[in-house]
Design an enzyme around this catalytic site. Sequence first.
Site, short mmCIF file in Angstrom:
data_model
loop_
_atom_site.label_atom_id
_atom_site.label_comp_id
_atom_site.label_asym_id
_atom_site.label_seq_id
_atom_site.Cartn_x
_atom_site.Cartn_y
_atom_site.Cartn_z
N CYS A 88 0.68 -1.21 0.36
CA CYS A 88 -0.68 0.12 0.14
C CYS A 88 0.95 1.19 -0.28
O CYS A 88 1.33 1.87 1.42
CB CYS A 88 -0.86 -0.38 1.02
SG CYS A 88 -1.83 1.28 1.75
N CYS A 91 0.13 3.56 2.85
CA CYS A 91 0.52 3.43 4.36
C CYS A 91 1.94 3.83 4.69
O CYS A 91 2.02 3.85 5.25
CB CYS A 91 0.33 2.05 4.12
SG CYS A 91 -1.28 1.24 4.29
#
Length: 329
Positions: A88, A91
């Site tokens: 991600c 993230c």
Amino acid sequence: MSNIPPTPAGLRGAVDLSSLVNRGTASPQAPASAAAAAPGGPGGATAGASDALVVPSLVVDVTDQTFQDVIELSMQVPVIVDLWAEWCGPCKQLSPVLERLAQEYDGRIVLAKVDVDANPQLTQAFQAQSIPTVAAVIGGRPLGLFVGALPEAEVRDVIEQVLQAAAQNGIAGRVQVADGAPDAAAEPEPEPLPPHHQAAYDAIEQGDYTTAIAEYRTAIAQDPHDRMAVAGLAQVSLLDRLQGATADELRAAAAAAPTDPAAQLGVADLDISGGHVEDAFGRLLDVFPTVHGAEREAVRARLVEYFELVGADDPRVVAARRRLATLLY
């Protein structure tokens, strides 16, 4: 509440983690047991510096099996939960911010990191339908906070709200890192982001979503297979569209014009930002057969963007892609 996720004021209601609390699959570790007996626990006096709970680190990795420790630790201090994944891109922007703030608050909060790929029970319990998802646990009760990578100033505002909510519930302790224990501050620095990713992140920090969008688009033009840039572009585009909007306005516009694709796109953004993935997909897939030309392409492009936000392997994305393909051909 007039603000909508992923703005910091969008503190959503709690999800029930009682199954995790009562599951008993792991014995509490020493720090968690100490939290249950600490003077700063529910109904007790707030812990002072001399009797602060000692923990191995202010940033901890937790799993489906060890989350009981977080439940008990939250009786002493609020625990911020970061649900993330290695693949991600957003993230990788948000997690360093959360880790830095955990150090800055010097024991008033603890950050618990959850790898969603390895911990499906926690992912489901927190209703993490897109990542990063950030929540809190206060006195054993969870509280949804926001979805997506927010600027550091907005994350700080969220943490301040969490601390206020914790104090109102008698959770106002402090923890200390054990002498000689490894801590996030001593961990190696994360690998630097690619230049355009870093420029996009810096722009997001300043609330300049237009520049961030341009940087991610440049990164994609240079490498069309840059999945981090594609996901980052989807995230910041959603933030940009929702900037200044309110849930009431978006829902009223959609209700007043059920056949207007622009109105339906607006409320679909609201749905996806609040984690209502199937509602967002269903709304746009229902609109798709009724529009043509540029409007049809706008709906298709928005669906593809949502697929990037949620993740290609998510079964809801697989089903929505299949239905979209049927409508296209």
